[in-house]
Write a protein that holds these residues in place. Structure first.
Motif: not given
Length: 477
Positions: A64-79
């Motif tokens: 498995p791979v775990e990712i953390v994405i900042f939810d700001g101006g770029l949003g998170t939908k790309y991830a």
């Protein structure tokens, strides 16, 4: 236009963006040839799969791979909607664990320190971590193998060869790459083109034009300029230092990055601080000191604020609150003096938004592979469509229909030509100095506009840092 070939257009686009990254003199692939072996022993020990043309990083396909994405101006939908499905399609037996947060340091830093970090992290926002300290602590993965690996979807090229020149170097420390600065951002004065057309307001090129226009805007019952002191003072620091760079060239900012004595009290910085201090005194609503960025941005969407200093993520960040007819546009910061060494059209644009793989996670190679997916042409194109922001993947968005704000940003880059510059790096190198700049610029803008006080305060902080042997120093040429 028909007489210009597509390859010529692609080349022009690449050169403009290369200039904006600011380090185009040294090809990314050349740097890699010199440092690819730097972390080879460490990364080789992490290999848990068989390396092949199909698996160049040697990941374990089932891990498995775990990712953390900042939810700001770029949003998170790309991830969630692009990068993760692409990763899963390539590695269907690998589970991708996803977390979105606005407080990266709160969520990630304790896990980094405990040696139980996520595998790929988007380090951004008001609660971003001190990335220089992360590198110094050995908690970031050396990405040399990633950049030397074959592109995910561009045959015959390494990952590095698909990026605008300078993209690798911008995330490098002591000659080794540790970060992917993924989003390509254009900074300037953002405004509603519809409001300006309605009122016959012309975007200013000189500081005299700027203040005269601010007077007109104020007389019309609109706040001329605003930013949020609570969590967006960074925007104002960049505005001030961009002006300093236009007054005295980017060397002014390189001196600041290199902690050169007198860099913060140099004439160009003092002139810029004086000019912006006047804007703060005359045209900035004092209550903004306690507001958050989204609160001030919403007021601009309501045409209560004319100019807002920000990067090109703004349009996407405000998408749900932007009314019909509101057209985002960006203007370069006006020339401060008649003798500025860069023209009024000069603009600050650079790769930003840090993504890195943790060397202390359970699956560092999975983190690197996730980054390889992000740096594919397909993922970069979809990122631009979703976020209205460009990426460092060269030519990924050529030919697509884009938004008013991104059209304006591209137009500004075109007009700037060779006078697009990267800006500064001390904010990612030295978090303590960055934090001091936020407090100092708020004091300048909201509490009287004392430019000399601002410069002296920052000079004192910079030289204290320069003398602190516990802090690893970086240099920029």
């Amino acid at each position: 236009m028909s007489e210009i070939t597509k390859s010529e257009l692609d080349r022009r686009s690449l050169l403009r963006r290369a200039a904006a990254v600011g380090l185009a003199a040294t090809p990314a692939v050349g740097m890699l040839s010199a440092c690819v072996g730097g972390g080879a022993e460490e990364t080789a020990n992490q290999a848990t799969g068989t390396k092949s043309a199909d698996n160049p990083l040697g990941i374990d396909p089932k891990k498995p791979v775990e990712i953390v994405i900042f939810d700001g101006g770029l949003g998170t939908k790309y991830a969630t909607d692009v990068d993760t499905p692409m990763y899963k399609k390539k590695w269907p037996e690998s589970e991708v664990k996803f977390t979105a947060t606005q407080e990266v340091s709160t969520i990630v830093q304790p896990r980094l320190n405990a040696g139980d970090a996520p595998d790929m992290i988007n380090n951004s926002g008001a609660k971003m971590m001190d990335f220089g300290a992360i590198v110094a602590a050995g908690q970031a993965q050396d990405l040399s193998e990633l950049f030397a690996a074959p592109s995910f979807d561009i045959p015959g090229k390494t990952v590095a060869q698909t990026l605008v020149p300078g993209a690798v170097e911008q995330g490098s420390y002591d000659g080794k790459p540790f970060a992917v600065n993924y989003s390509y951002t254009v900074f300037g004065l953002w405004y509603n083109a519809t409001l300006f057309e309605k009122n016959g307001w012309t975007v200013p090129a000189t500081w005299a034009d700027f203040t005269a226009l601010c007077d007109k805007i104020k007389a019309a019952g609109v706040v001329p300029f605003g930013y949020a002191g609570s969590n967006a003072a960074y925007y104002m620091v960049r505005a001030l230092l961009t002006s300093a760079g236009k007054i005295g060239t980017e060397q002014v900012l390189k001196d600041i990055d290199n902690l050169k004595p007198g860099a913060w009290t140099a004439p160009a910085v003092l002139e810029a601080a004086k000019a912006w201090g006047e804007i703060g005194t005359k045209y900035l609503e004092k209550s903004f000191l306690g507001l958050k960025h989204t609160e001030v941005q919403l007021r601009q969407n309501q045409d209560k604020i004319a100019f807002y200093p920000c990067g090109s993520w703004l349009e996407n960040e405000q998408a749900k609150d932007t009314p019909p007819g509101f057209k985002y546009a960006v203007a370069p910061y006006p020339s401060v003096t008649a003798s500025d060494k860069l023209p009024a059209t000069a603009i600050n644009a650079a790769a930003g938004e840090i993504y890195f793989a943790s060397s202390k996670g359970k699956n560092p190679r999975g983190g690197m592979e996730y980054l390889r997916v992000m740096l594919s042409k397909q993922a970069a194109l979809e990122f631009t469509k979703l976020t209205k922001s460009l990426t460092v993947v060269a030519g990924a968005s050529d030919g697509i229909e884009i938004s008013p704000g991104l059209n304006s940003a591209n137009d500004a880059i075109t007009k700037a030509g060779k006078d697009v510059f990267m800006g500064y790096l001390f904010d990612t190198w030295y978090k303590k100095l960055h934090d001091e700049s936020l407090s100092a610029v708020n004091d300048l803008m909201f509490n009287g506009g004392d430019a000399q006080k601002f410069c002296d305060r920052m000079e004192t902080a910079a030289q204290a840092l320069a003398k602190d042997s516990s802090v690893k120093k970086q240099t920029r040429s």
